[in-house]
Design a protein around this motif. Structure first.
Motif, short mmCIF file in Angstrom:
data_model
loop_
_atom_site.label_atom_id
_atom_site.label_comp_id
_atom_site.label_asym_id
_atom_site.label_seq_id
_atom_site.Cartn_x
_atom_site.Cartn_y
_atom_site.Cartn_z
N UNK A 22 0.81 -1.22 0.00
CA UNK A 22 0.00 0.00 0.00
C UNK A 22 0.84 1.27 0.00
N UNK A 23 2.10 1.17 0.41
CA UNK A 23 2.99 2.33 0.40
C UNK A 23 4.39 1.89 -0.03
N UNK A 24 5.04 2.81 -0.71
CA UNK A 24 6.43 2.60 -1.12
C UNK A 24 7.19 3.82 -0.66
N UNK A 25 8.24 3.61 0.11
CA UNK A 25 8.99 4.70 0.72
C UNK A 25 9.83 5.52 -0.23
N UNK A 26 10.27 6.65 0.27
CA UNK A 26 11.10 7.59 -0.48
C UNK A 26 12.36 6.89 -0.99
N UNK A 27 12.69 7.15 -2.23
CA UNK A 27 13.92 6.63 -2.81
C UNK A 27 14.00 5.13 -2.92
N UNK A 28 12.87 4.45 -2.87
CA UNK A 28 12.86 2.99 -2.85
C UNK A 28 13.62 2.37 -4.02
N UNK A 29 13.54 2.97 -5.21
CA UNK A 29 14.21 2.43 -6.39
C UNK A 29 15.23 3.42 -6.98
N UNK A 30 15.54 4.46 -6.24
CA UNK A 30 16.45 5.49 -6.72
C UNK A 30 17.78 4.88 -7.16
#
Length: 181
Positions: A22-30
């Motif tokens: 339901x949520x994906x954090x900041x910079x998860x795939x940066x």
């Protein structure tokens, strides 16, 4: 998915995120240099800050209709060329900064567009701002310098609502209004 969960992973090329997320954090795939395709779950409401920043190979993101906001630098420096933004209500500053985005069509529920959401989007060739948008923010002379957009659609009432002469002059050089169709 927690913040910076896959940050700088150099082997990921495709990501299919399950509906349970339901949520994906900041910079998860940066900085995932090889990430090309992403399928997001319909349970996601926003694209978090710097979620895909500097994923230069990123070409395809299936943005679910549940996504209503794109936060700061979410797609900065990506290879993405087009996204369906018809259900998005807000886009933060620098969301597409330095990306290869070519075409943006904002939906009828979109609120105030910020010029810096398109900072250094030199590949952008088409921007559609729906007639329902009645206010712009930060559209000064720098907007024309930051992009090379040959076509922008806005309603004539939006142009008439611009009270700052600099904003109007910046847009007037390359804006086509609904009245011109």
């Amino acid at each position: 998915i927690c913040w910076i969960a896959f940050h700088s992973c150099r082997s990921i090329e495709e990501m299919i995120i399950p509906e349970s997320v339901t949520t994906i954090g900041c910079g998860a795939f940066e900085y995932c240099e090889k990430l090309r395709n992403v399928q997001l779950p319909s349970t996601l409401n926003s694209i978090s800050e710097s979620m895909f920043a500097y994923c230069r190979a990123l070409e395809n993101v299936e943005l679910p209709t549940s996504v209503k906001s794109i936060l700061r630098s979410a797609f900065s420096g990506t290879g993405i060329r087009e996204l369906d933004l018809s259900n998005v209500v807000s886009i933060d500053m620098d969301a597409f900064s330095g990306s290869k985005i070519e075409r943006i069509v904002l939906g009828e529920n979109f609120k105030t567009p910020y010029s810096h959401m398109l900072n250094r989007c030199l590949a952008l060739r088409y921007l559609y701002i729906p007639d329902t948008v009645t206010e712009v923010a930060g559209w000064g002379p720098e907007f024309a310098e930051q992009t090379a957009i040959p076509f922008i659609h806005v309603s004539s009432k939006l142009i008439k609502g611009l009270d700052d002469e600099n904003k109007l002059n910046a847009l007037a050089t390359f804006v086509q209004t609904q009245d011109d169709y």
